[in-house]
Design a protein around this motif. Structure first.
Motif, PDB file in Angstrom:
ATOM      1  N   TRP A   1      31.441  31.226  45.969  1.00  0.00           N
ATOM      2  CA  TRP A   1      32.795  31.086  45.443  1.00  0.00           C
ATOM      3  C   TRP A   1      33.510  29.844  45.951  1.00  0.00           C
ATOM      4  O   TRP A   1      34.547  29.459  45.392  1.00  0.00           O
ATOM      5  CB  TRP A   1      33.625  32.328  45.790  1.00  0.00           C
ATOM      6  CG  TRP A   1      33.251  33.523  44.977  1.00  0.00           C
ATOM      7  CD1 TRP A   1      32.410  34.525  45.340  1.00  0.00           C
ATOM      8  CD2 TRP A   1      33.702  33.847  43.661  1.00  0.00           C
ATOM      9  NE1 TRP A   1      32.297  35.453  44.328  1.00  0.00           N
ATOM     10  CE2 TRP A   1      33.083  35.052  43.281  1.00  0.00           C
ATOM     11  CE3 TRP A   1      34.561  33.223  42.758  1.00  0.00           C
ATOM     12  CZ2 TRP A   1      33.307  35.659  42.047  1.00  0.00           C
ATOM     13  CZ3 TRP A   1      34.782  33.820  41.525  1.00  0.00           C
ATOM     14  CH2 TRP A   1      34.161  35.025  41.178  1.00  0.00           C
TER      15      TRP A   1
ATOM     16  N   SER B   1      38.855  37.185  50.059  1.00  0.00           N
ATOM     17  CA  SER B   1      39.502  36.194  49.206  1.00  0.00           C
ATOM     18  C   SER B   1      40.241  35.148  50.039  1.00  0.00           C
ATOM     19  O   SER B   1      40.245  33.961  49.690  1.00  0.00           O
ATOM     20  CB  SER B   1      40.481  36.887  48.246  1.00  0.00           C
ATOM     21  OG  SER B   1      39.803  37.810  47.426  1.00  0.00           O
TER      22      SER B   1
ATOM     23  N   VAL C   1      40.896  37.623  41.422  1.00  0.00           N
ATOM     24  CA  VAL C   1      41.193  38.650  42.431  1.00  0.00           C
ATOM     25  C   VAL C   1      42.128  39.705  41.864  1.00  0.00           C
ATOM     26  O   VAL C   1      41.946  40.909  42.087  1.00  0.00           O
ATOM     27  CB  VAL C   1      41.810  37.999  43.691  1.00  0.00           C
ATOM     28  CG1 VAL C   1      42.252  39.074  44.686  1.00  0.00           C
ATOM     29  CG2 VAL C   1      40.812  37.066  44.348  1.00  0.00           C
TER      30      VAL C   1
ATOM     31  N   LEU D   1      32.761  39.238  41.629  1.00  0.00           N
ATOM     32  CA  LEU D   1      33.477  39.333  42.903  1.00  0.00           C
ATOM     33  C   LEU D   1      33.407  40.747  43.472  1.00  0.00           C
ATOM     34  O   LEU D   1      33.381  40.948  44.689  1.00  0.00           O
ATOM     35  CB  LEU D   1      34.937  38.926  42.697  1.00  0.00           C
ATOM     36  CG  LEU D   1      35.824  38.813  43.938  1.00  0.00           C
ATOM     37  CD1 LEU D   1      35.301  37.754  44.899  1.00  0.00           C
ATOM     38  CD2 LEU D   1      37.265  38.501  43.544  1.00  0.00           C
TER      39      LEU D   1
END
Length: 529
Positions: free
Chosen positions: A125, A399, A171, A362
């Protein structure tokens, strides 16, 4: 009601005989479970990529078909069967690959293998700012992202900021839970189907309008043409072996979807059928993409251009294909170029919409690690779930790490970029080593008669032989990936590649040892009472 069910104790499993797990709630609403076609789309969007098929043509021409067949026969199809067997046998387990490895081999083994898999997913990511290339192609029909500047920031800082905003959107949807994530995955699947109709369907139209003439001559004139394409960068045996590794790597990822088995309706039936169907479709599509691209795209005409690289090659493929279509339809050269630009914009917007599957990407490592590890192995703070059933604190912590890394890469200058490059080298094989762990787990799973199997694609003996063959291929791929930079005299890169699995594996081992030590202390205290 949460039903408490004891684990079946396995030899050297690394867990206590009295340890318990939470079974999925029996009265869980049906609409929170994933159906067959949704699960197929989740598998498909995790493993497959239209651009992967175009990339292997860009790298190897028609010879890519040989390598795809090797990867499919010796890795992809057997691996899908193995994942299906284990995910169905452990369909009540929430931790996916961590649970499979722990129950079949042991806690130390699972901690190392799963942590390697997790860290590679995390570092992947860090490059989210590359989304700017896709946005640029969608807006302008070509990549102009290198000239972007916002709020007085330079180009690298600007693309990092855009990437962070994009990541925060991912997210937001991820923390909404599996129901929201699967809806987005279904939309992504629909868009992917439309993309194939445009690209592959358009390619067939051009082919027949050109009198069924192959733009790239299709013929094999000996063993050399089976393994060597027009790309001079892959015309040596070492480079060709490197492409074998790449062909295997683009077929990995099936284990991520297998970790969602506890979210699937009728998992004993749904999981194996969905995985087998997905594997067949993916294998056929990769071969079809290479074949159809060659019908329309002459390799030398399109790719003998210094501006073409591994980031923007799809733009050139679409541009050339629809330039040809415009000319076949009688349009002027200028109008044909314009048609290519507009189709590039349209298909890239579809690509952007197709990225709605990213919340699922994710979600995978969050679920398989934080729901798989035993209680007490990681801080309790990270294990808390929100109302949507997502371990949200883990999501937000993960995150935050990704965003900080993106800020450092974007705003840190050359030194930060060097750190990122080194991290990228470190996870070069860290992505694939866990696949070898999973295949080895399957061997132990198959040989352990104490584990109840829901069904079996292979008999015990056949399954073990096939798994050993697949394991040998993966070990070869990983060893070659390690030694290749040394053979090419890229010593520093090779050292970083070697260090990745060693460092991350040690971290996983330490986590397991720390947990087991705490459990021994607890057991001693109970004995003294």
């Amino acid at each position: 009601m949460i039903k408490q069910v004891p684990y079946i104790h396995m030899p050297d499993s690394g867990v206590n005989k009295g340890e318990y797990i939470d079974e999925v709630e029996l009265n869980k609403p049906k609409n929170s479970r994933v159906g067959f076609w949704t699960f197929v789309s989740m598998i498909f969007m995790t493993v497959y990529g239209l651009a992967n098929g175009q990339q292997i043509y860009y790298q190897m021409g028609y010879a890519a078909i040989t390598y795809v067949v090797i990867g499919v026969v010796f890795f992809f199809i057997p691996y899908a069967f193995m994942i299906s067997e284990m995910s169905s046998a452990f369909h009540n387990e929430k931790g996916g690959i961590f649970s499979w490895m722990k129950l079949s081999v042991g806690l130390r083994f699972s901690s190392i293998g799963a942590f390697l898999w997790y860290i590679s997913a995390l570092i992947w990511w860090f490059a989210t700012s590359s989304i700017c290339i896709t946005f640029s192609a969608a807006i302008f029909g070509k990549d102009e992202s290198q000239s972007w500047h916002l709020l007085g920031l330079n180009n690298t800082e600007t693309t990092a900021l855009i990437g962070i905003i994009w990541f925060l959107c991912i997210v937001f949807f991820c923390q909404k839970g599996i129901k929201s994530i699967t809806k987005l995955a279904n939309i992504s699947m629909l868009v992917t189907i439309i993309m194939h109709i445009i690209i592959l369907g358009g390619g067939l139209v051009v082919f027949f309008l050109n009198g069924a003439h192959f733009a790239q001559p299709f013929h094999y004139d000996g063993i050399h043409s089976l393994f060597m394409g027009p790309n001079k960068a892959y015309d040596t045996p070492i480079a060709a072996l490197g492409f074998v590794v790449f062909a295997v790597f683009i077929l990995g990822g099936m284990e991520a979807s297998g970790g969602l088995v506890d979210k699937v309706k009728k998992p004993k039936v749904t999981v194996p059928k969905a995985m087998l169907l997905s594997a067949v479709i993916i294998a056929v599509l990769y071969i079809a993409i290479v074949f159809i691209t060659g019908m329309v795209i002459n390799w030398h005409t399109t790719f003998d251009n210094p501006n073409v690289n591994l980031f923007n090659y799809p733009i050139y493929i679409v541009q050339q294909q629809f330039l040809e279509l415009g000319q076949d339809l009688g349009l002027s050269h200028t109008a044909s170029i314009s048609l290519g630009h507009w189709i590039n914009r349209i298909t890239t917007w579809f690509t952007v919409i197709g990225l709605l599957n990213l919340p699922l990407i994710l979600y995978y490592p969050i679920k398989q690690i934080y729901e798989g590890v035993p209680k007490g192995m990681l801080p309790n703070f990270l294990m808390k779930k929100n109302k949507n059933g997502v371990t949200s604190n883990a999501l937000y912590t993960q995150s935050a790490i990704i965003i900080i890394a993106m800020l450092l890469i974007g705003f840190g200058g050359d030194k930060a970029n060097q750190v990122y490059n080194n991290l990228t080298f470190m996870v070069t094989i860290t992505t694939s080593i866990p696949w070898a762990f999973i295949v080895y787990t399957y061997i132990k799973f198959k040989l352990n008669d104490n584990i109840q199997k829901e069904y079996a694609f292979f008999s015990k003996r056949t399954g073990v032989i096939i798994a050993i063959t697949t394991l040998a291929l993966l070990i070869f791929a990983d060893i070659f990936s390690i030694i290749e930079p040394f053979m090419e005299h890229h010593i520093q890169r090779g050292l970083w590649i070697v260090s990745g699995p060693i460092i991350f594996g040690i971290v996983g081992f330490i986590l397991a040892e720390r947990y087991l030590r705490k459990e021994k202390i607890k057991a001693k205290k109970l004995l003294t009472l």
